[in-house]
Structure formats: structure tokens, C-alpha cells
Design an enzyme around this catalytic site. Structure first.
Site, PDB file in Angstrom:
ATOM      1  N   ASP A   1       0.666  -1.311  -0.040  1.00 36.38           N
ATOM      2  CA  ASP A   1      -0.034  -0.021   0.056  1.00 36.38           C
ATOM      3  C   ASP A   1       0.933   1.157   0.017  1.00 36.38           C
ATOM      4  O   ASP A   1       1.807   1.401   0.783  1.00 36.38           O
ATOM      5  CB  ASP A   1      -1.042   0.007   1.334  1.00 36.38           C
ATOM      6  CG  ASP A   1      -1.890   1.203   1.181  1.00 36.38           C
ATOM      7  OD1 ASP A   1      -2.911   0.959   0.648  1.00 36.38           O
ATOM      8  OD2 ASP A   1      -1.648   2.349   1.990  1.00 36.38           O
TER       9      ASP A   1
ATOM     10  N   ASP B   1      -4.880   2.529  -4.257  1.00 34.93           N
ATOM     11  CA  ASP B   1      -3.384   2.152  -4.372  1.00 34.93           C
ATOM     12  C   ASP B   1      -2.920   1.208  -3.655  1.00 34.93           C
ATOM     13  O   ASP B   1      -2.014   0.903  -3.192  1.00 34.93           O
ATOM     14  CB  ASP B   1      -2.750   3.597  -3.399  1.00 34.93           C
ATOM     15  CG  ASP B   1      -3.336   3.655  -2.070  1.00 34.93           C
ATOM     16  OD1 ASP B   1      -4.407   3.000  -1.861  1.00 34.93           O
ATOM     17  OD2 ASP B   1      -2.842   4.414  -1.197  1.00 34.93           O
TER      18      ASP B   1
END
Length: 521
Positions: A253, A296
Site C-alpha cells: 500500500d 493504491d
């Protein structure tokens, strides 16, 4: 001897032009022999059936024209036997198609010789599209050889056998050329149709391949999507059970991705995601899978990977991601938080992905640019997931981000003391909660919100309660304007209740889901 360099260059250029023209002409023709086996077999059966029926018709017509029985049977048997050989003999597609083509042309030749009428010559032209159904050069060449040979040999040497009108008998060469040209013209039209069909089939195949790829890959980065990741993870776990070598999953992430979108726009954010996808792919092996499931969030699947390889793999990713990224003339330094989970006997793919996510949130709480390997102690220290309403969670996240922006602006104006900053651990927990909210699916249905480690959530709720009271005071003093919506307030009450309730009342028998009603009261 002096060689003119310009002349050599001109000759070389002329040769290249000729080669390009030759290549263009070659590409204009169909390739041939590209029919799928089922389609070819279906067409072959129909053409063979047509040839056998036509052979029987030849025998019947011969008998009606008072041809002796033996000769009539022989005239029909010749094309019929060729057709049967093409049907039954194991000769391969190309030779079988050539024999069936020969059977049809022999039938037409017999019809011309038996009837002697001009209209019978049209059978050659009619049968060309039938032969072209094979979409192969060999049967078309066989048909052309037989027909052109028929006109070149019999049409010139024995015109009475194939012509009945006086002008052809007087000038057989002329009429043989006329019929040959007409036959070749019919072949040309069939080739054009064949080429168009071949092009359409190719375009259709390319479209289907593209649609299949789009269904299994992220449209932005080209990486695998969750559907393809889940399928490959299932296959990897099955192979792991056979070999005994575990499967490793890494949840990756980006730290602080939202400010990039806010500051530079979504185009810059997309470029950043694409660059990260390339860098992650450079870190894995040929048989591994890099996937993106939106936002993301990235996942790496590494089949047949020992747990001891986790630290080295994480460090390789952190090093690859750590290189500066240049967007819109600005140098950005990227960092990611990595959660690593390794499969064990009987562990499902969904649970393995959840363990990687839990480890990633723990890594994010510990600080940016780090990694965490999942273990049971990490599992016992987390509250799992909380059932929330996605829209309410997003309202709270938007309010919280607006509040942070207004407080930062007030500090720049000197209306709030600069030193009024919360603990770093609380900030990390807030970022992990907001990141988890961004991953919630769209829609009105309740969804599971991944929660951070228990102590971190309790610390965050305690501190954020103070922030909320402080924000209310700042709003009354007209320093800020941010105000919680009813949905954001409902989400916060649910999260507050979850953090302060007795742990034994929150965790189910499996220890992985917290159920709380977050619907509007």
C-alpha cells in the site's frame, strides 16, 4: 575503379521499395488453412455429401441421355470414389480438401462432356465458391489445375467433347481462353471473399482476446485484477499442497497517496500507480503475479516461496520503490507499507489475503516505508473487521481530512499554536483507517472495514475524542468551518463503541469479524 556511392544508395533504395511492394501484395492475399478443426470438418462433410449426390445425378442424367448402363455408372463412380477417399482416408486436411475439390471439378467436367450444352460450363464457376469454403490454397489450386487443364487440353485438341456451338468449334483456342479467364475471375472473387472472412475472423479473435484480457487485468496498470489473482492463488495453493512448499502473498500500500492526487491531479496519481506497477513487476519472478485491486492497493503472489525469503523480498521492493519519481517536473519520493503472509496447511486463499492485509496495516501503524510478516500474535492483537455503511465511513473520512486541512491552514495564519500536534502513532492509525475506508466497495450494502491493532485503535479513539471537542470549540470561535454530517457522526459512534467495548463481546468464534449496526438510527 571508382564506385558511385549515390548510385549504390539509389539501387539499395529501389530494392527496398520493391520488397515493400512485394510484402504489401503478399499481405493482401489470405493466408489459408486457418479454419478451426470443427468448422473445417463440418464444411468438409457437406462438400463430400454434395459431391456424392452430384455423382449420382451424373449417372441419372447419363441414363436419361441413353448412355449405356456400364458407362453411365462409370461416369458417376469416378467423382464419387474420389469423394469417398477424401472422406474416409486419413490423409490430413489439405490433401483431403484437394481430393474433394477434384471430385467436384470431375463432376462438372463429366456434365460438360455428357450434355454438350453451353450452360453446363457454368458448373465450373458455380463450384468455385464451394471449393473456397475450405479457405485453403491447395484445394483451390487443384480445382484450377483440373479446369484450366480441361480447357487447355480437351478444349483445343478435341473441342467437340466440350463445345456444342459452332463459333467454339471454329476457334477453340479463343473460347478456351474466354472460359479460362471467366473461371479465374470467379476464383479471384472467391479469394476476395475468403480474405474478407479471414480478416473478420482475425479481428473477432483479437477482440475476444482483448475483452478477456480486460476482464482479468487492471485497465490502468495492466496488472492482474482481483479475479485473476484469486484464480492464480487457488492454483498456487493446490500446487503447494502437492509439493509442500508454501505460497507467499504481499499486500503493498502506498503511504500518503491521496495528497499526490489532491496536489497534482488524478493524471499524476495515475502515472504514479503505473510507475509503481512497473517497479513491483521488476521485483518478482516470471511465474509470480503482480495485481492491483483498485486505489493504491497492490498484491504480489509468489508461489513456491519459503518464509525465510520474506525479508529479502520486502527489502527488494522497498529499495525499488524508494527511487525518486519525476511527475510534472517534480521529484517525488515514494514509500510503501508491506504486509506479508505465508500459507499453511488448510489455509484458504481469502484468509491468506486477509492475513497479508492485517500485516500491512500493522506495518503502516509502525511507520512508513516498512514491512510486517503476519503471525498469530499479530492476529490476536487485532479486532479484525467492522461492519460499516461505506457512505457513512466516507463521509467521516472526508470530514476528518477537511478538518486536518482547515487546522493546518489556521496554523499557517497563526490562529492556532504550531506545537498543537498529536502523537505520531495516532496519525499513523488515522491514515491506516482512512486507507481502509478508501478500499470499501461502492454501494449501499454493509461492508467490512479492516481495523488496526487493538491498542492502537483505543489510543486513536481516546485522542480523536479530544480532537473532536477541540474542533467544536474552534468552530464556535469561527476559526474553522468543518462540521460532521449525521452519517459521519453515526460512523464515529460505531467506531468509538467498538474500541471501548469488552473484547470478548466483539470478536466472534473465528476471531476475525466485529459486527456492529452502523445504519442510521
Amino acid at each position: 575503379m571508382v564506385i558511385d556511392a549515390g548510385s549504390v544508395h539509389d539501387k539499395h533504395g529501389s530494392i527496398l521499395v520493391v520488397l515493400q511492394w512485394a510484402r504489401s501484395i503478399f499481405n493482401a492475399f489470405p493466408r489459408g488453412s486457418r479454419l478451426p478443426d470443427p468448422a473445417w470438418a463440418f464444411r468438409h462433410r457437406l462438400i463430400i455429401l454434395f459431391a456424392v449426390v452430384a455423382s449420382a445425378v451424373i449417372t441419372v442424367v447419363s441414363l436419361l441421355l441413353h448412355t449405356p448402363l456400364g458407362l453411365a455408372l462409370a461416369q458417376g463412380a469416378i467423382p464419387a470414389l474420389v469423394a469417398l477417399v477424401a472422406w474416409k482416408a486419413p490423409l490430413g486436411r489439405r490433401l483431403s480438401a484437394s481430393l474433394s475439390s477434384a471430385s467436384l471439378m470431375l463432376f462438372a467436367s463429366m456434365a460438360v462432356q455428357i450434355t454438350g450444352i453451353l450452360e453446363a460450363h457454368f458448373l465450373f464457376f458455380i463450384l468455385v465458391p464451394v471449393v473456397a469454403l475450405y479457405e485453403d490454397w491447395a484445394p483451390l489450386a487443384t480445382a484450377s489445375f483440373i479446369v484450366l487443364g480441361n480447357y487447355a487440353v480437351l478444349g483445343v485438341s478435341s473441342p467437340t467433347r466440350i463445345y456444342s456451338h459452332q463459333s467454339a468449334l471454329e476457334d477453340p483456342v479463343k473460347w478456351s481462353v474466354i472460359h479460362s479467364v471467366l473461371f479465374l475471375a470467379m476464383c479471384a472473387t472467391s479469394i476476395v471473399h475468403w480474405r474478407i472472412h479471414e480478416r473478420a475472423c482475425r479481428d473477432g479473435t483479437m477482440l475476444l482476446d482483448r475483452l478477456a484480457s480486460q476482464a482479468l487485468h487492471d485497465p490502468l496498470t495492466g496488472l492482474a485484477n482481483r479475479t485473476l489473482l484469486t484464480d492464480r492463488l487457488s492454483q498456487a495453493l493446490i500446487m503447494s499442497q502437492r509439493t509442500g512448499i508454501p505460497v507467499m502473498v504481499l499486500a503493498v500500500d502506498i503511504d500518503g497517496f491521496k495528497p499526490v492526487n489532491d496536489s497534482y491531479g488524478h493524471a499524476a496519481g495515475d502515472a504514479l500507480l503505473i510507475e509503481l506497477g512497473h517497479r513491483l513487476e521488476s521485483c518478482i519472478r516470471a511465474g509470480d503475479t503482480a495485481a492491483r485491486h483498485g486505489g493504491d492497493e497492490f498484491t504480489l503472489l509468489l508461489p513456491s516461496t519459503a518464509p525465510e525469503e520474506a525479508p529479502a523480498m520486502a527489502e527488494r521492493i522497498l529499495a525499488a520503490v524508494g527511487s525518486p519519481v519525476f511527475l510534472l517536473g517534480v521529484e517525488l519520493h515514494l514509500s510503501v507499507s508491506i504486509g506479508i503472509a505465508v500459507s499453511s496447511l488448510g489455509l484458504s486463499g481469502e484468509l491468506l489475503l486477509q492475513e497479508a492485509d492485517q500485516a500491512m496495516y500493522a506495518a503502516k501503524h509502525n511507520g512508513r516505508g516498512g514491512y510486517m510478516v503476519f503471525d498469530k500474535t499479530l492476529a490476536t492483537g487485532t479486532l479484525g473487521t467492522l461492519a460499516v455503511h461505506p457512505d457513512q465511513a466516507r463521509e467521516w473520512a472526508a470530514y476528518t481530512q477537511d478538518l486536518r486541512s482547515e487546522i493546518a491552514a489556521a496554523k499557517e495564519l497563526g490562529r492556532i499554536p504550531e506545537q498543537s500536534r498529536g502523537p505520531e502513532t495516532v496519525r499513523r492509525t488515522l491514515e491506516s483507517i482512512i486507507a481502509a475506508i478508501e478500499r470499501l466497495p461502492e454501494g449501499q450494502q454493509s461492508a467490512g472495514l479492516a481495523l488496526p491493532e487493538r491498542n492502537a485503535l483505543e489510543e486513536f479513539v481516546f485522542h480523536h475524542d479530544l480532537v473532536q471537542h477541540w474542533a467544536d470549540t474552534l468552530r464556535l470561535d469561527s476559526i474553522i468551518e468543518a462540521q460532521r454530517s449525521p452519517g459521519a457522526d453515526q460512523f464515529w459512534r460505531t467506531l468509538h463503541q467498538t474500541a471501548l467495548q469488552d473484547t470478548n463481546d466483539l470478536v466472534d468464534d473465528g476471531g476475525d469479524t466485529v459486527h456492529a449496526d452502523s445504519s442510521p438510527s
